[in-house]
Design a protein around this motif. Structure first.
Motif, PDB file in Angstrom:
ATOM      1  N   ALA A 141       0.813  -1.209   0.000  1.00 37.18           N
ATOM      2  CA  ALA A 141       0.000   0.000   0.000  1.00 37.18           C
ATOM      3  C   ALA A 141       0.849   1.263   0.000  1.00 37.18           C
ATOM      4  O   ALA A 141       0.330   2.365  -0.025  1.00 37.18           O
ATOM      5  CB  ALA A 141      -0.926   0.006   1.204  1.00 37.18           C
ATOM      6  N   LYS A 147      -1.289   4.197  -1.115  1.00 32.61           N
ATOM      7  CA  LYS A 147      -2.465   3.733  -1.845  1.00 32.61           C
ATOM      8  C   LYS A 147      -3.737   4.313  -1.222  1.00 32.61           C
ATOM      9  O   LYS A 147      -3.925   4.260  -0.018  1.00 32.61           O
ATOM     10  CB  LYS A 147      -2.527   2.206  -1.841  1.00 32.61           C
ATOM     11  CG  LYS A 147      -3.613   1.641  -2.719  1.00 32.61           C
ATOM     12  CD  LYS A 147      -3.515   0.138  -2.793  1.00 32.61           C
ATOM     13  CE  LYS A 147      -4.507  -0.418  -3.789  1.00 32.61           C
ATOM     14  NZ  LYS A 147      -4.355  -1.860  -3.952  1.00 32.61           N
ATOM     15  N   ARG A 163      -4.244   9.784  -2.959  1.00 29.29           N
ATOM     16  CA  ARG A 163      -3.616  10.327  -4.161  1.00 29.29           C
ATOM     17  C   ARG A 163      -3.203  11.781  -4.032  1.00 29.29           C
ATOM     18  O   ARG A 163      -2.457  12.274  -4.851  1.00 29.29           O
ATOM     19  CB  ARG A 163      -4.551  10.168  -5.347  1.00 29.29           C
ATOM     20  CG  ARG A 163      -4.673   8.727  -5.775  1.00 29.29           C
ATOM     21  CD  ARG A 163      -5.425   8.601  -7.039  1.00 29.29           C
ATOM     22  NE  ARG A 163      -4.616   9.085  -8.151  1.00 29.29           N
ATOM     23  CZ  ARG A 163      -4.812   8.736  -9.399  1.00 29.29           C
ATOM     24  NH1 ARG A 163      -5.774   7.913  -9.701  1.00 29.29           N
ATOM     25  NH2 ARG A 163      -4.053   9.219 -10.350  1.00 29.29           N
ATOM     26  N   TRP A 218      -1.227   3.435  -8.404  1.00 37.21           N
ATOM     27  CA  TRP A 218      -2.470   2.662  -8.291  1.00 37.21           C
ATOM     28  C   TRP A 218      -3.603   3.298  -9.029  1.00 37.21           C
ATOM     29  O   TRP A 218      -3.876   4.392  -9.070  1.00 37.21           O
ATOM     30  CB  TRP A 218      -2.876   2.485  -6.818  1.00 37.21           C
ATOM     31  CG  TRP A 218      -1.857   1.719  -6.065  1.00 37.21           C
ATOM     32  CD1 TRP A 218      -1.671   0.378  -6.104  1.00 37.21           C
ATOM     33  CD2 TRP A 218      -0.847   2.227  -5.187  1.00 37.21           C
ATOM     34  NE1 TRP A 218      -0.626   0.029  -5.279  1.00 37.21           N
ATOM     35  CE2 TRP A 218      -0.099   1.143  -4.720  1.00 37.21           C
ATOM     36  CE3 TRP A 218      -0.502   3.497  -4.751  1.00 37.21           C
ATOM     37  CZ2 TRP A 218       0.957   1.280  -3.831  1.00 37.21           C
ATOM     38  CZ3 TRP A 218       0.550   3.632  -3.883  1.00 37.21           C
ATOM     39  CH2 TRP A 218       1.269   2.535  -3.430  1.00 37.21           C
TER      40      TRP A 218
END
Length: 160
Positions: A44, A67, A70, A160
């Motif tokens: 993550a 993760k 953003r 991601w």
């Protein structure tokens, strides 16, 4: 002494089953070890870096993408080095492009007047509140006028 949770949990289930069997009951208990989240947490987060070097200076920025976050840059470490020693400071910025096409900038380390070894600015967090598409280091030389000389490093895309 270190005892893992997994071995303690298994030991308690084993003792409980033995007691149940000793009294004539049927043992239908199975020990399921706890899920190992170490690799999940590591997956993550992604540590990335961007750097650029010119004859007059060097700049590098490292940060961690998380993760699901953003718009957040965590554990930002930056370094700037004035290589020309010409009285014009060198600084490094982190530029972030969001998914809506806006570029945000934050100033980080700057090497004033060619200090020995350069300058570090470490362990910072930057939140811009929008979804990041990519980010990169930009090293600049202060020209003491309306325009500074800058060179952009490689883009590091949100993974991601």
């Amino acid at each position: 002494m270190f005892i893992s949770t997994r071995s303690v949990r298994t030991a308690f289930v084993g003792v409980g089953s033995a007691a149940l069997l000793a009294t004539g009951g049927a043992a239908a208990v199975s020990a399921t070890p706890a899920q190992d989240t170490t690799s999940t947490v590591a997956a993550a987060k992604k540590r990335v870096s961007s750097a650029e070097s010119e004859s007059w200076g060097y700049g590098k920025v490292e940060w961690t993408y998380i993760k699901g976050h953003r718009g957040t840059f965590s554990n930002i470490d930056s370094y700037a080095k004035d290589k020309s020693c010409d009285g014009k400071e060198v600084y490094v910025q982190l530029h972030a492009r969001t998914t809506d096409g806006t570029t945000y900038k934050v100033g980080l380390a700057q090497d004033d007047w060619c200090s020995n070894g350069g300058d570090h600015y470490n362990n910072r967090t930057w939140k811009i509140g929008k979804n990041v598409k990519w980010a990169r280091a930009v090293v600049c030389k202060n020209e003491w006028g309306p325009n500074n000389t800058c060179k952009a490093g490689n883009k590091k895309y949100y993974p991601w």
